[in-house]
Design an enzyme around this catalytic site. Structure first.
Site, short mmCIF file in Angstrom:
data_model
loop_
_atom_site.label_atom_id
_atom_site.label_comp_id
_atom_site.label_asym_id
_atom_site.label_seq_id
_atom_site.Cartn_x
_atom_site.Cartn_y
_atom_site.Cartn_z
N LYS A 122 0.82 -1.22 0.00
CA LYS A 122 0.00 0.00 0.00
C LYS A 122 0.85 1.26 0.00
CE LYS A 122 -3.89 -1.94 2.64
NZ LYS A 122 -5.01 -1.88 1.71
N GLY A 155 -10.74 -2.66 8.71
CA GLY A 155 -10.36 -2.77 10.12
C GLY A 155 -11.52 -2.83 11.08
N GLY A 175 -8.42 -8.11 5.13
CA GLY A 175 -7.41 -7.33 5.83
C GLY A 175 -7.17 -7.85 7.22
N SER A 176 -7.82 -7.22 8.18
CA SER A 176 -7.61 -7.56 9.58
C SER A 176 -8.25 -8.89 9.95
CB SER A 176 -8.19 -6.46 10.45
OG SER A 176 -7.88 -5.20 9.91
#
Lengths: 187, 303
Positions: B97, B169, B248-249
């Site tokens: 990123k 997130g 992601g998370s």
């Protein structure tokens, strides 16, 4: 004749479009049951590690091996598909990402008697090598079985070994129908 | 002068022999990722777990979005040493990123020879007015979008892949669903009548909107991101038409990352087979905790 495209991941719709352009019916192969009566299987581009894992998890790996051993199945693999074919025992070995990372990806016109002006799109492409076991005098000629159908800078990029056809590039991305046509007619 | 021109013409076919960094090659890599799961990883060990689980690519970042939320402060591109360690460890494509508009972070990633750049709202924006002029880069970019206008502006700038923003997130899928449906609705609403007006509203060329209207889809591979935490989340987005998912998370802030990562990969492949989804969803341990969107102090998607 019954044609299937392995549809776990990767350039499935692109291969489907080529078959559609060739007016060929096909099934999407997503489970062991889908191998019923299959004669021709296309292994698309994508990530070979992902496809290998999923094939094994859902009991398709052994099914493909069994059908290959029974001479029932003709298989055409592009890029990741050609890597899988090497693992299924085709007469070549591969060096994964042999041409380098994404910035080394390229497209070019290939040298081929069978397919004049064939355009090759190489994306994080593997290099095709002679099989690691039997030593041979010339590259990719294991007892004269493996036939080189196209080259780039004298390296084999499209090869045939009996019921197997492997391309290190993506005819499905270039919209090139001739290689598929060859697979469907000559295999 | 005439001789010079003749020489140039004669050499041109040779110069054209191998083309690199074209849009076909950039979007082509995205095409290879379709049907797959791209996982956020913070070190080489996690990258290995992701590859073993069947991820089609890894996204290298210093802190997963849930930690960025928790820690606050400015979130930037990752340490090149960490990215290189990941690149060395795995054979699947490596993404990383950069901050929105931070073209030098992108230049650095290009110098590291990774495979894909994510110009991401999860990091703190570097430019609130302009995104990176992505056509100038050799590497392909993926960008986030909440609606068709954002997606088309990013594509005009050269993005080779789009993902919904969702709300990273949070472990909450609701924003990813909202953004995905918004984009689909806006594509469906395009007509010959409103085409010019929409192009103006979206601030993109008429020809691009025309193309979307004709194909009834974006011209690049479109994944879903932001809030995917379970195999069922991934499968739902695939049933809604997504071409793949970013997680992601959801993986590395859950109890058993290996199990969950593998389950999400299997669910993405078998998105329309509830019996298999039931099997792979069983016994994965505690998922990430998750947040209610209305209680967030900061929404990444808005930047």
């Amino acid at each position: 004749m019954k044609v299937g495209i392995l549809a776990l991941q990767g350039s499935v719709t692109e291969h489907a479009k080529i078959l559609h352009n060739l007016r060929t019916q096909f099934v999407l192969v997503r489970s062991r049951e889908d191998f019923q009566d299959l004669t021709h299987l296309i292994l698309p581009g994508g990530e070979s590690t992902t496809m290998e894992k999923l094939l094994k998890k859902f009991e398709m790996w052994d099914e493909i091996l069994r059908q290959i051993q029974n001479d029932n199945l003709k298989v055409f693999g592009t890029c990741a598909g050609a890597i899988l074919l090497a693992k299924f025992g085709a007469g070549w070995s591969v060096q994964r990402n042999g041409f380098g990372a994404q910035q080394a990806s390229f497209s070019t016109v290939l040298k081929s008697k069978t397919f004049p002006d064939l355009r090759g799109v190489f994306i994080r492409a593997p290099r095709l090598k002679p099989p690691s076991k039997p030593p041979s005098n010339s590259p990719l000629e294991k007892g004269g079985e493996t036939e080189v159908l196209a080259t780039f800078e004298n390296e084999p990029v499209l090869v045939r070994d009996g019921n197997f056809l492997g391309a290190s590039f993506h005819p499905e991305i270039a919209g090139e129908t001739r290689v598929h046509e060859f697979f469907l007619q000559k295999f | 002068m005439a001789d010079y021109t003749a020489a140039v013409c004669r050499w041109q076919p040779l110069l054209l022999m191998a083309e690199k960094n074209t849009f076909e090659l950039k979007s082509g890599l995205a095409q290879m990722l379709k049907g797959g799961v791209i996982m956020d990883v913070m070190n080489a060990e996690q990258a290995q777990i992701a590859e073993d689980a069947g991820a089609v690519a890894v996204m290298a970042l210093e802190r997963i979005p849930s930690l960025i939320r928790q820690d606050g402060g400015v979130a930037r591109a990752s340490d090149p040493a960490m990215i290189q360690a990941i690149k060395k460890k795995v054979s699947i494509p490596v993404m990383a990123k950069v901050r929105v508009g931070h073209f030098v972070e992108a230049q650095i990633l290009e110098a590291l020879d990774i495979d894909f750049i994510d110009e991401s709202e999860v990091l703190t924006p570097a430019d609130e007015e302009f995104h990176i002029e992505k056509k100038a880069f050799k590497l392909p970019f993926v960008c986030g979008a909440r609606n068709l206008g954002e997606a088309l502006r990013r594509i005009s700038e050269g993005a080779a892949m789009i993902r919904t923003k969702g709300e990273a997130g949070t472990g909450n899928i609701v924003e990813a669903v909202r953004h995905w449906k918004q984009i689909q609705r806006e594509i469906a609403e395009l007509s010959d009548k409103n085409l010019k007006e929409k192009a103006k509203e979206y601030r993109v060329p008429d020809s691009l909107v025309q193309e979307i209207k004709k194909d009834r889809r974006l011209p690049v591979v479109t994944f879903v991101a932001g809030g995917i935490a379970t195999p069922a989340d991934a499968a739902m987005m695939m049933q809604l038409g997504a071409e793949g998912v970013f997680v992601g998370s959801g993986i590395f802030s859950s109890e058993h990352p290996e199990k969950r990562a593998s389950a999400i990969v299997q669910a993405t492949m078998n998105f329309d087979k509830p019996d298999i989804l039931a099997k792979v969803s069983a016994g994965l341990g505690t998922p990430m905790r998750g947040d209610e969107i209305s209680e967030l102090s900061q929404k990444f998607a808005e930047r």
